[in-house]
Design a protein around this motif. Structure first.
Motif, PDB file in Angstrom:
ATOM      1  N   ALA A 316     -25.986   4.706 -78.966  1.00 40.79           N
ATOM      2  CA  ALA A 316     -25.102   5.568 -79.868  1.00 40.79           C
ATOM      3  C   ALA A 316     -24.951   6.745 -79.239  1.00 40.79           C
ATOM      4  O   ALA A 316     -26.006   7.556 -78.721  1.00 40.79           O
ATOM      5  CB  ALA A 316     -25.822   5.493 -81.211  1.00 40.79           C
ATOM      6  N   PRO A 317     -23.683   7.363 -79.133  1.00 35.74           N
ATOM      7  CA  PRO A 317     -23.649   8.748 -78.526  1.00 35.74           C
ATOM      8  C   PRO A 317     -24.309   9.856 -79.434  1.00 35.74           C
ATOM      9  O   PRO A 317     -24.071   9.971 -80.869  1.00 35.74           O
ATOM     10  CB  PRO A 317     -22.213   8.829 -78.282  1.00 35.74           C
ATOM     11  N   VAL A 318     -24.931  10.623 -78.612  1.00 39.27           N
ATOM     12  CA  VAL A 318     -25.645  11.834 -79.291  1.00 39.27           C
ATOM     13  C   VAL A 318     -24.919  13.006 -78.840  1.00 39.27           C
ATOM     14  O   VAL A 318     -25.530  13.309 -77.522  1.00 39.27           O
ATOM     15  CB  VAL A 318     -27.176  11.855 -79.525  1.00 39.27           C
ATOM     16  N   TRP A 319     -23.963  13.750 -79.376  1.00 39.60           N
ATOM     17  CA  TRP A 319     -23.316  14.901 -78.748  1.00 39.60           C
ATOM     18  C   TRP A 319     -23.908  16.051 -79.016  1.00 39.60           C
ATOM     19  O   TRP A 319     -24.022  16.710 -80.266  1.00 39.60           O
ATOM     20  CB  TRP A 319     -21.814  14.734 -79.370  1.00 39.60           C
ATOM     21  N   VAL A 320     -24.392  17.048 -78.104  1.00 38.77           N
ATOM     22  CA  VAL A 320     -25.162  18.154 -78.106  1.00 38.77           C
ATOM     23  C   VAL A 320     -24.035  19.202 -78.005  1.00 38.77           C
ATOM     24  O   VAL A 320     -23.579  19.304 -76.672  1.00 38.77           O
ATOM     25  CB  VAL A 320     -26.097  18.397 -77.263  1.00 38.77           C
ATOM     26  N   ILE A 321     -23.555  20.021 -79.159  1.00 36.60           N
ATOM     27  CA  ILE A 321     -22.734  20.816 -78.953  1.00 36.60           C
ATOM     28  C   ILE A 321     -23.103  22.291 -78.660  1.00 36.60           C
ATOM     29  O   ILE A 321     -24.171  22.532 -79.050  1.00 36.60           O
ATOM     30  CB  ILE A 321     -21.451  21.008 -80.183  1.00 36.60           C
ATOM     31  N   ASN A 322     -22.184  23.166 -78.316  1.00 34.94           N
ATOM     32  CA  ASN A 322     -22.416  24.514 -78.034  1.00 34.94           C
ATOM     33  C   ASN A 322     -22.313  25.454 -79.266  1.00 34.94           C
ATOM     34  O   ASN A 322     -21.186  24.958 -79.918  1.00 34.94           O
ATOM     35  CB  ASN A 322     -21.558  25.150 -76.841  1.00 34.94           C
ATOM     36  N   ASN A 323     -23.345  26.147 -79.794  1.00 33.14           N
ATOM     37  CA  ASN A 323     -23.271  26.567 -81.078  1.00 33.14           C
ATOM     38  C   ASN A 323     -23.075  28.161 -81.040  1.00 33.14           C
ATOM     39  O   ASN A 323     -23.466  28.941 -81.785  1.00 33.14           O
ATOM     40  CB  ASN A 323     -24.432  26.536 -81.907  1.00 33.14           C
ATOM     41  N   GLY A 324     -22.237  28.684 -79.844  1.00 32.97           N
ATOM     42  CA  GLY A 324     -22.047  29.888 -79.672  1.00 32.97           C
ATOM     43  C   GLY A 324     -23.364  30.811 -79.140  1.00 32.97           C
ATOM     44  O   GLY A 324     -23.521  31.985 -79.132  1.00 32.97           O
ATOM     45  N   ILE A 325     -24.262  30.407 -78.598  1.00 41.33           N
ATOM     46  CA  ILE A 325     -25.454  30.682 -78.152  1.00 41.33           C
ATOM     47  C   ILE A 325     -25.806  30.297 -76.663  1.00 41.33           C
ATOM     48  O   ILE A 325     -25.958  28.998 -76.150  1.00 41.33           O
ATOM     49  CB  ILE A 325     -26.606  30.464 -78.865  1.00 41.33           C
ATOM     50  N   GLY A 326     -25.870  31.015 -75.823  1.00 44.62           N
ATOM     51  CA  GLY A 326     -26.283  31.038 -74.373  1.00 44.62           C
ATOM     52  C   GLY A 326     -27.691  31.422 -74.281  1.00 44.62           C
ATOM     53  O   GLY A 326     -28.252  32.234 -75.013  1.00 44.62           O
ATOM     54  N   HIS A 327     -28.105  31.396 -73.049  1.00 44.13           N
ATOM     55  CA  HIS A 327     -29.559  32.009 -72.799  1.00 44.13           C
ATOM     56  C   HIS A 327     -29.481  33.713 -72.890  1.00 44.13           C
ATOM     57  O   HIS A 327     -30.545  34.332 -73.360  1.00 44.13           O
ATOM     58  CB  HIS A 327     -30.173  31.603 -71.251  1.00 44.13           C
ATOM     59  N   GLN A 328     -28.425  34.200 -72.419  1.00 43.43           N
ATOM     60  CA  GLN A 328     -28.331  35.725 -72.177  1.00 43.43           C
ATOM     61  C   GLN A 328     -27.578  36.212 -73.107  1.00 43.43           C
ATOM     62  O   GLN A 328     -27.412  37.525 -73.379  1.00 43.43           O
ATOM     63  CB  GLN A 328     -28.078  35.967 -70.785  1.00 43.43           C
ATOM     64  N   ASP A 329     -26.668  35.552 -73.951  1.00 45.71           N
ATOM     65  CA  ASP A 329     -25.707  36.086 -74.876  1.00 45.71           C
ATOM     66  C   ASP A 329     -25.569  35.310 -76.197  1.00 45.71           C
ATOM     67  O   ASP A 329     -25.825  33.963 -75.989  1.00 45.71           O
ATOM     68  CB  ASP A 329     -24.368  36.525 -73.997  1.00 45.71           C
ATOM     69  N   GLN A 330     -24.973  35.934 -77.120  1.00 46.25           N
ATOM     70  CA  GLN A 330     -24.795  35.180 -78.296  1.00 46.25           C
ATOM     71  C   GLN A 330     -23.368  35.472 -79.134  1.00 46.25           C
ATOM     72  O   GLN A 330     -23.095  36.634 -78.933  1.00 46.25           O
ATOM     73  CB  GLN A 330     -25.965  35.339 -79.323  1.00 46.25           C
ATOM     74  N   VAL A 331     -22.896  34.525 -79.933  1.00 48.66           N
ATOM     75  CA  VAL A 331     -22.001  34.941 -80.607  1.00 48.66           C
ATOM     76  C   VAL A 331     -22.338  35.134 -82.229  1.00 48.66           C
ATOM     77  O   VAL A 331     -23.160  34.247 -83.003  1.00 48.66           O
ATOM     78  CB  VAL A 331     -20.934  34.051 -80.856  1.00 48.66           C
ATOM     79  N   GLU A 332     -21.986  36.276 -82.786  1.00 53.13           N
ATOM     80  CA  GLU A 332     -22.415  36.666 -84.156  1.00 53.13           C
ATOM     81  C   GLU A 332     -21.653  35.764 -84.993  1.00 53.13           C
ATOM     82  O   GLU A 332     -20.783  35.152 -84.804  1.00 53.13           O
ATOM     83  CB  GLU A 332     -22.183  37.916 -84.488  1.00 53.13           C
ATOM     84  N   THR A 333     -22.404  35.337 -86.289  1.00 54.48           N
ATOM     85  CA  THR A 333     -22.146  34.366 -87.105  1.00 54.48           C
ATOM     86  C   THR A 333     -20.514  34.573 -87.897  1.00 54.48           C
ATOM     87  O   THR A 333     -19.954  33.787 -87.873  1.00 54.48           O
ATOM     88  CB  THR A 333     -23.001  34.317 -88.334  1.00 54.48           C
ATOM     89  N   SER A 334     -20.590  35.805 -87.854  1.00 51.14           N
ATOM     90  CA  SER A 334     -19.064  36.269 -88.336  1.00 51.14           C
ATOM     91  C   SER A 334     -18.037  36.031 -87.360  1.00 51.14           C
ATOM     92  O   SER A 334     -16.795  35.979 -87.878  1.00 51.14           O
ATOM     93  CB  SER A 334     -19.077  37.668 -88.639  1.00 51.14           C
ATOM     94  N   ALA A 335     -18.377  35.721 -86.219  1.00 48.92           N
ATOM     95  CA  ALA A 335     -17.080  35.458 -85.244  1.00 48.92           C
ATOM     96  C   ALA A 335     -17.496  33.967 -84.797  1.00 48.92           C
ATOM     97  O   ALA A 335     -16.631  33.618 -83.857  1.00 48.92           O
ATOM     98  CB  ALA A 335     -17.159  36.299 -84.018  1.00 48.92           C
ATOM     99  N   ILE A 336     -18.060  33.026 -85.368  1.00 49.01           N
ATOM    100  CA  ILE A 336     -18.314  31.793 -84.882  1.00 49.01           C
ATOM    101  C   ILE A 336     -17.254  30.753 -85.037  1.00 49.01           C
ATOM    102  O   ILE A 336     -17.284  29.632 -84.707  1.00 49.01           O
ATOM    103  CB  ILE A 336     -19.932  31.443 -85.367  1.00 49.01           C
TER     104      ILE A 336
END
Length: 670
Positions: A316-336
C-alpha cells in the motif's frame, strides 16, 4: 558513548563483555519456559503491520534502485544558469581539439541547459582528431555496471547545422576497453532542430566500472541534451534495478512509505520534493538539488514511479506530502492553500478518472487505471514547529471533505498523551542505542487502547552500537518489533530506516541494504526483518515466558500459507545476553484433533555481536535453518548467546514444512 560499556558491565556483569560484546566467555546457563495455547484463535494483527520506508538518501534511488546509469543526464546539476558545472561529465580531448561549454538552447522549457561541443579537429588533414575521436563521457554513479550479453538503451537529443557522425560507446573507466559501440549518423537537414536519437547497445564484455561516451572525428558544432542509458532488463520494464528490487520483494512489505523523510521537507522549501516536477516525460523533468542529503537528482524516480513501485511490491502506498514546512523556513497557515491544492492534485493524479485534469496526465504516461492510494502523511517530523498544527488542520479538513476514505497520519506522537487534533494514525520515530531499543520492546504496553494507532515509520539502532550494520543492532531491533507485534492492537504500521545505501555515498549509518554498481548485500538488520515477513495479517498468540533472565523477549503468531492453506505457528525469541538459555517450549492444545506435524528452527547469530556483513563477507551474519524435532507438547531447546531464533511449527498433518532460505526469503519444501 564513553559510559556505555560501564553501564553494560553493571547490567549484565563483567563476563558479558568480551571483545566488544564478543561471544566467547559465558555466564552460566539460564533456564526458561515459554508456554502458549496453539488452539487459541489469537488476536488479528493488522494486514499492514510491517512494510518499508524509502527515502532519497545515500543515493537510494538516483544511483540505486532507479536503474538510470547516467548521472546529471540533463546537465542541470550545476544550476539553471550558464556557464555551469557539468560534473560528473568530462571531456575527451584537449583544448586544441575540442571546447565544451553550456548554454540555454535546450528545447525543454523546464530545463534549458544544453551542452555545446565545438569540435576543432577533423577526420583527416593537418588537424586530425586523435584516435577514437573527441567528445564527452559520463561515469555514472561511481562506475556503470555493464554485463556481457545484456542490452542497454541509450537515448539523447542532438542539434547541429552540419551532418554528424557520433560514436555512442560503453567503455572501461579509462576508455581503453570498448564493451559496446554504435554510430549515429545524420544529415544536417535532419538535425537542424532538436532530434531524439535512440541506440541499443549489446555488451560484448563485462565491466562494473564502465562509462558512457559520445565521441566524433567530424569537425563542427553540435549540441547535446537529455542523455540516458538504461539496462533493458529492469523489473517489468518499470526502471527498477532487479537485484535491489528482489531484496525488497523478500521482505514481503505490506506498505511503502515515500519519498521521505527529510527529502520531502528540504532544508529550504525551494529544494523540497515537488511532485508535479517529477511526473510526465522524463526529459521534461527539471530535477532538483536535495539540500538535506546534498546531492542532485534528475527525478527519474518520481511520484508516478513510486506509485508503480508500491504496486509492483503489492504494498500500500503511503504518500508523505510537503505541508509547507522545510527545515529552515515555513509557510504561514493563512497562506497554505496552494500547498493543500498540491496535495489534492496529487491524489487526483493517483486516483482520478482518466478524463480528469491530473488523471489524464497519468493516462498519458501509460496508466489509465487509477492507483490505490489510501494513506497520506501530513509532513515529516514537523510537530512542534510554529505552523504545523494550523497547517495540518487545513490539510485534514480538505482530505475529509474530498477523500473521506483516506487515512490521515499526523507527525505528533500520541503514545504518551492524547493528540490535540484529529488523526487516523500518529507517526513515531526512534533512533537510539541497542540497550534502549531492547528496553523499548515494552514501549507500547501501557499506551491507551483507543484513539489513533501508531505508525512507527522510522526505527533503528544507531551510533557506536550499530557500526555500519551490526548483529547487536539487529537483535535489539528484533526485540522492539516483537514488542510491536505484541501491541499490534495499537500499532498499525512499522518500517526500518534508512532502507538503502550506496557505499560510495554514506550519508547515514546504518542502513538495511548496501550496494555499489554491481553488488548488494543485506545487513543483519535486513535479515532480522525477514523473520517478521509473515506477521502482517497473522494472529497474535498470547505467550507466557518464565525466566530468571530479563534479557529474553518472545512472541508467537499463527498464520496460513496462501498457496496450500497449510497452517503454521511461528515462535520468535531474542536472547539479548551472553549466555546459553535452556528453553522449554510448552505448546498446548485444547482441541485434540490438532497436531504438530513438523518444525524448523532458524537462528540469526554470529561469533561476535559487533559482526557485520560486507562485500567481502556478505553472508557473515545471516539466518541459518535446520529441522527441529518436537518431543510431544514439551520440547527442550538450547538458545545461543546473543541470538534471534524462530521456531516454525506446522499445524495439522501436512507434507510441507517451513524453511527460511537466506538467499530468497521464505519458501516451502518437503
Amino acid at each position: 558513548m564513553g559510559g556505555y560499556c560501564f553501564l553494560l558491565f553493571l547490567v549484565f556483569g563483567a563476563c558479558t563483555l568480551y571483545n566488544s560484546y564478543g561471544i566467547g566467555k559465558f555466564k552460566q546457563n539460564v533456564t526458561a519456559t515459554l508456554s502458549l495455547d496453539a488452539s487459541a484463535a489469537g488476536r488479528p494483527i493488522p494486514d499492514t503491520l510491517f512494510g518499508i520506508f524509502f527515502e532519497e538518501i545515500n543515493h537510494a534511488g538516483s544511483g540505486g534502485l532507479w536503474a538510470e546509469l547516467v548521472s546529471n543526464r540533463g546537465f542541470e546539476a550545476g544550476g539553471h544558469h550558464t556557464p555551469s558545472n557539468i560534473k560528473p561529465w568530462s571531456t575527451i580531448g584537449d583544448e586544441s581539439s575540442i571546447i565544451v561549454s553550456t548554454d540555454l538552447s535546450s528545447c525543454f522549457e523546464r530545463n534549458k541547459v544544453a551542452l555545446r561541443i565545438d569540435v576543432l579537429c577533423d577526420n583527416d588533414g593537418a588537424n586530425s582528431c586523435p584516435s577514437g575521436g573527441v567528445g564527452v563521457y559520463n561515469p555514472g554513479f561511481w562506475g556503470m555496471n555493464i554485463e556481457q550479453g545484456k542490452t542497454y538503451k541509450v537515448v539523447f537529443y542532438v542539434r547541429s547545422m552540419e551532418s554528424i557522425d557520433i560514436a555512442v560507446s560503453l567503455t572501461s573507466s579509462n576508455g581503453g576497453q570498448v564493451l559496446a559501440t554504435s554510430n549515429v549518423i545524420a544529415d544536417a537537414a535532419k538535425i537542424a532542430n532538436w532530434t531524439k536519437m535512440e541506440v541499443m547497445l549489446e555488451a560484448k564484455s563485462s565491466n562494473s566500472n564502465s562509462r558512457l561516451q559520445l565521441t566524433t572525428t567530424k569537425k563542427g558544432v553540435l549540441w547535446i541534451d537529455q542523455v540516458s542509458a538504461m539496462p533493458t532488463d529492469t523489473y517489468k520494464g518499470h526502471g527498477f534495478r532487479k537485484d535491489l528490487f528482489d531484496k525488497l520483494v523478500a521482505l514481503e512489505p505490506r506498505f511503502l512509505r515515500f519519498p521521505g523523510g527529510c527529502f520531502v521537507e528540504g532544508e529550504w522549501l525551494r529544494n523540497a520534493f515537488r511532485w508535479k516536477e517529477t511526473v510526465g516525460p522524463w526529459e521534461d523533468r527539471p530535477g532538483h538539488f536535495g539540500d538535506v542529503w546534498m546531492y542532485w537528482t534528475d527525478d527519474g524516480l518520481g511520484y508516478f514511479e513510486f506509485l508503480q513501485l508500491a504496486e509492483d511490491l503489492k504494498a500500500a502506498p503511503v504518500w508523505v506530502i510537503n505541508n509547507g514546512i522545510g527545515h529552515q523556513d515555513q509557510v504561514e497557515t493563512s497562506a497554505i492553500a496552494p500547498f493543500v491544492q498540491e496535495m489534492l492534485d496529487s491524489i487526483e493524479f493517483a486516483r482520478g478518472d482518466p478524463s480528469s485534469k491530473w488523471g489524464s496526465l497519468r493516462a498519458a504516461m501509460g496508466r489509465s487505471e487509477p492507483f490505490e492510494l489510501k494513506y497520506i502523511a501530513i509532513g515529516n517530523e514537523d510537530c512542534g514547529k510554529p505552523y504545523y498544527r494550523g497547517n495540518y488542520l487545513k490539510f485534514y479538513a480538505a482530505l475529509r471533505k474530498a477523500y473521506p476514505d483516506i487515512q490521515v497520519i499526523s507527525n505528533c506522537d500520541g503514545s504518551n498523551s492524547p493528540l490535540d487534533h484529529p488523526a487516523d494514525m500518529y507517526d513515531f520515530h526512534i533512533y537510539t542505542s541497542a540497550n534502549d531499543m531492547f528496553a523499548k520492546s515494552r514501549k507500547f504496553d501501557n499506551t491507551r487502547r483507543n484513539g489513533p494507532k501508531a505508525f512507527v515509520s522510522e526505527y533503528a539502532v544507531t551510533g557506536k552500537d550499530a557500526g555500519t550494520g551490526s548483529l547487536l543492532a539487529a537483535l535489539a531491533e528484533a526485540a522492539f518489533l516483537i514488542g510491536l507485534e505484541k501491541n499490534s492492537d495499537v500499532i498499525e504500521m512499522a518500517s526500518y530506516a534508512p532502507l538503502f545505501v550506496n557505499t560510495n555515498d554514506r550519508r547515514w549509518n546504518p542502513d538495511a541494504i548496501v550496494y555499489d554498481s554491481s553488488r548488494v548485500y543485506g545487513t543483519p538488520s535486513y535479515w532480522m526483518q525477514l523473520f517478521f515477513a509473515k506477521s502482517s495479517g497473522a494472529a497474535y498468540l498470547e505467550t507466557t515466558l518464565e525466566s530468571s533472565s530479563s534479557s529474553l523477549v518472545a512472541s508467537a503468531i499463527s498464520w496460513k500459507n496462501g498457496t496450500d492453506d497449510t497452517k503454521y505457528i511461528t515462535i520468535k525469541i531474542v536472547n539479548f545476553a551472553n549466555n546459553y538459555v535452556n528453553l522449554k517450549l510448552s505448546i498446548r492444545f485444547n482441541d485434540n484433533s490438532l497436531k504438530l506435524a513438523g518444525a524448523m528452527k532458524t537462528t540469526l547469530t554470529s561469533a561476535n555481536v559487533m559482526d557485520e556483513n560486507s562485500f567481502q563477507s556478505p553472508n557473515k551474519v545471516i539466518p541459518s535453518s535446520s529441522q527441529f524435532k518436537l518431543n510431544g507438547k514439551d520440547t527442550n531447546v538450547l538458545l545461543q548467546p546473543y541470538s534471534f531464533t524462530a521456531f516454525d511449527v506446522v499445524q495439522e498433518t501436512t507434507s510441507h514444512i517451513l524453511i527460511k532460505d537466506a538467499d530468497s526469503g521464505l519458501k516451502y519444501s518437503f
